[in-house]
Design a protein around this motif. Structure first.
Motif, PDB file in Angstrom:
ATOM      1  N   TRP A   1       8.483  11.747   3.438  1.00 51.93           N
ATOM      2  CA  TRP A   1       8.221  10.616   2.554  1.00 51.93           C
ATOM      3  C   TRP A   1       8.474   9.338   3.342  1.00 51.93           C
ATOM      4  CZ3 TRP A   1       5.956  11.692  -1.900  1.00 51.93           C
ATOM      5  CH2 TRP A   1       6.086  12.992  -2.418  1.00 51.93           C
ATOM      6  N   TYR A   2       7.461   8.506   3.490  1.00 48.96           N
ATOM      7  CA  TYR A   2       7.549   7.276   4.268  1.00 48.96           C
ATOM      8  C   TYR A   2       7.916   6.103   3.382  1.00 48.96           C
ATOM      9  CZ  TYR A   2       4.992   9.955   7.782  1.00 48.96           C
ATOM     10  OH  TYR A   2       4.614  10.899   8.681  1.00 48.96           O
ATOM     11  N   GLU A   3       8.721   5.205   3.936  1.00 46.06           N
ATOM     12  CA  GLU A   3       8.986   3.931   3.279  1.00 46.06           C
ATOM     13  C   GLU A   3       8.076   2.912   3.931  1.00 46.06           C
ATOM     14  OE1 GLU A   3      13.008   2.796   1.980  1.00 46.06           O
ATOM     15  OE2 GLU A   3      13.643   4.504   3.202  1.00 46.06           O
ATOM     16  N   SER A   4       7.142   2.393   3.169  1.00 40.90           N
ATOM     17  CA  SER A   4       6.183   1.418   3.668  1.00 40.90           C
ATOM     18  C   SER A   4       5.881   0.414   2.567  1.00 40.90           C
ATOM     19  CB  SER A   4       4.893   2.115   4.107  1.00 40.90           C
ATOM     20  OG  SER A   4       3.867   1.175   4.326  1.00 40.90           O
TER      21      SER A   4
ATOM     22  N   GLY B   1      -3.662   0.361  -0.594  1.00 44.77           N
ATOM     23  CA  GLY B   1      -4.794   1.281  -0.652  1.00 44.77           C
ATOM     24  C   GLY B   1      -4.416   2.676  -0.205  1.00 44.77           C
ATOM     25  N   HIS B   2      -5.099   3.676  -0.733  1.00 41.93           N
ATOM     26  CA  HIS B   2      -4.914   5.090  -0.357  1.00 41.93           C
ATOM     27  C   HIS B   2      -3.468   5.558  -0.520  1.00 41.93           C
ATOM     28  CE1 HIS B   2      -8.947   4.688   1.127  1.00 41.93           C
ATOM     29  NE2 HIS B   2      -8.581   3.731   1.946  1.00 41.93           N
ATOM     30  N   HIS B   3      -2.844   5.205  -1.623  1.00 39.82           N
ATOM     31  CA  HIS B   3      -1.455   5.601  -1.861  1.00 39.82           C
ATOM     32  C   HIS B   3      -1.340   6.973  -2.508  1.00 39.82           C
ATOM     33  CE1 HIS B   3      -2.830   3.268  -5.360  1.00 39.82           C
ATOM     34  NE2 HIS B   3      -2.212   4.199  -6.052  1.00 39.82           N
TER      35      HIS B   3
ATOM     36  N   LEU C   1      11.243   6.457  -6.227  1.00 43.44           N
ATOM     37  CA  LEU C   1       9.882   6.544  -6.747  1.00 43.44           C
ATOM     38  C   LEU C   1       9.007   7.157  -5.649  1.00 43.44           C
ATOM     39  CD1 LEU C   1       8.116   4.129  -8.935  1.00 43.44           C
ATOM     40  CD2 LEU C   1       7.034   4.522  -6.753  1.00 43.44           C
ATOM     41  N   HIS C   2       8.203   8.172  -5.989  1.00 41.77           N
ATOM     42  CA  HIS C   2       7.346   8.880  -5.027  1.00 41.77           C
ATOM     43  C   HIS C   2       5.888   8.782  -5.448  1.00 41.77           C
ATOM     44  CE1 HIS C   2      10.611  11.111  -2.935  1.00 41.77           C
ATOM     45  NE2 HIS C   2      11.219  10.981  -4.099  1.00 41.77           N
ATOM     46  N   VAL C   3       5.013   8.449  -4.504  1.00 46.48           N
ATOM     47  CA  VAL C   3       3.570   8.493  -4.730  1.00 46.48           C
ATOM     48  C   VAL C   3       2.954   9.395  -3.677  1.00 46.48           C
ATOM     49  CG1 VAL C   3       3.446   6.239  -5.850  1.00 46.48           C
ATOM     50  CG2 VAL C   3       3.121   6.383  -3.405  1.00 46.48           C
ATOM     51  N   SER C   4       1.980  10.208  -4.098  1.00 42.37           N
ATOM     52  CA  SER C   4       1.410  11.211  -3.200  1.00 42.37           C
ATOM     53  C   SER C   4       0.049  11.667  -3.718  1.00 42.37           C
ATOM     54  CB  SER C   4       2.347  12.416  -3.124  1.00 42.37           C
ATOM     55  OG  SER C   4       1.813  13.455  -2.332  1.00 42.37           O
ATOM     56  N   GLU C   5      -0.700  12.319  -2.857  1.00 43.24           N
ATOM     57  CA  GLU C   5      -1.936  12.982  -3.282  1.00 43.24           C
ATOM     58  C   GLU C   5      -1.611  14.231  -4.103  1.00 43.24           C
ATOM     59  OE1 GLU C   5      -5.082  12.213  -3.280  1.00 43.24           O
ATOM     60  OE2 GLU C   5      -4.690  10.334  -2.250  1.00 43.24           O
ATOM     61  N   ALA C   6      -0.521  14.905  -3.738  1.00 44.09           N
ATOM     62  CA  ALA C   6      -0.103  16.118  -4.453  1.00 44.09           C
ATOM     63  C   ALA C   6       1.414  16.227  -4.351  1.00 44.09           C
ATOM     64  CB  ALA C   6      -0.782  17.344  -3.864  1.00 44.09           C
ATOM     65  N   LEU C   7       2.119  15.897  -5.424  1.00 44.85           N
ATOM     66  CA  LEU C   7       3.579  15.886  -5.399  1.00 44.85           C
ATOM     67  C   LEU C   7       4.178  17.250  -5.096  1.00 44.85           C
ATOM     68  CD1 LEU C   7       4.204  13.531  -8.430  1.00 44.85           C
ATOM     69  CD2 LEU C   7       4.820  13.061  -6.050  1.00 44.85           C
TER      70      LEU C   7
ATOM     71  N   GLY D   1       4.189  11.678   1.218  1.00 43.77           N
ATOM     72  CA  GLY D   1       3.560  10.456   0.747  1.00 43.77           C
ATOM     73  C   GLY D   1       4.475   9.283   0.991  1.00 43.77           C
ATOM     74  N   TYR D   2       4.561   8.402  -0.002  1.00 42.15           N
ATOM     75  CA  TYR D   2       5.347   7.182   0.143  1.00 42.15           C
ATOM     76  C   TYR D   2       6.425   7.119  -0.926  1.00 42.15           C
ATOM     77  CZ  TYR D   2       1.488   5.993   3.161  1.00 42.15           C
ATOM     78  OH  TYR D   2       0.562   6.010   4.154  1.00 42.15           O
ATOM     79  N   LYS D   3       7.488   6.375  -0.609  1.00 47.79           N
ATOM     80  CA  LYS D   3       8.590   6.261  -1.551  1.00 47.79           C
ATOM     81  C   LYS D   3       9.194   4.870  -1.494  1.00 47.79           C
ATOM     82  CE  LYS D   3      12.278   7.654   1.600  1.00 47.79           C
ATOM     83  NZ  LYS D   3      13.433   8.520   1.801  1.00 47.79           N
TER      84      LYS D   3
END
Length: 148
Positions: free
Chosen positions: A28-31, A54-56, A126-132, A138-140
């Motif tokens: 999980w990346y912090e960006s 974009g693309h989150h 908080l996590h965002v992903s294409e498939a949790l 994804g990102y956090k």
């Protein structure tokens, strides 16, 4: 000779049986370009504002650390009783959203059910992903909810 081969086989079997299989670690990346949360510290009566790049991804969940609990907010195949924040298609193109003091997530545990996200003080991610529920990651963004 057969005894030597047998001992070699038995030893190699024992070594391989005690080794644990390698499980890929989800990253999980912090960006701030992908997802940013404001404020980083809030009371349960305050609103969290989230900006998305974009693309989150198309799925969203919040992890409550103190309880080891996932609260899903947007997921591809939600349980019938889940109150989603929005559809995965809407989330995928969203640029921002808010988690208000009344926003709920679906408990991703044996209890199930919709629950207010920031109902308890503590650390949240908080996590965002294409498939949790995959190793995609994804990102956090991390935040803390203080006592009332």
């Amino acid at each position: 000779m057969n005894r030597v081969l047998f001992l070699a086989f038995a030893f190699s079997f024992q070594v391989s049986a005690t080794e644990e299989p390698e499980v890929p670690q989800t990253i999980w990346y912090e960006s701030k370009a992908a997802v940013s949360c404001t404020p980083k510290e809030l009371n349960s009566s305050e609103t969290l504002r989230v900006k998305l790049g974009g693309h989150h991804g198309s799925e969203l969940a919040v992890y409550r650390h103190d309880e080891n609990l996932w609260l899903f907010m947007v997921v591809g195949s939600p349980p019938t009783s889940m109150v989603s924040l929005m559809s995965p298609q809407e989330f995928e193109v969203a640029k921002s959203f808010e988690i208000t003091p009344k926003t709920t997530g679906y408990r991703w545990d044996s209890m199930g059910g919709n629950e207010v996200i920031f109902s308890r003080p503590g650390k949240y991610t908080l996590h965002v992903s294409e498939a949790l529920e995959s190793e995609l990651g994804g990102y956090k963004c991390e935040l803390v909810v203080k006592n009332h």
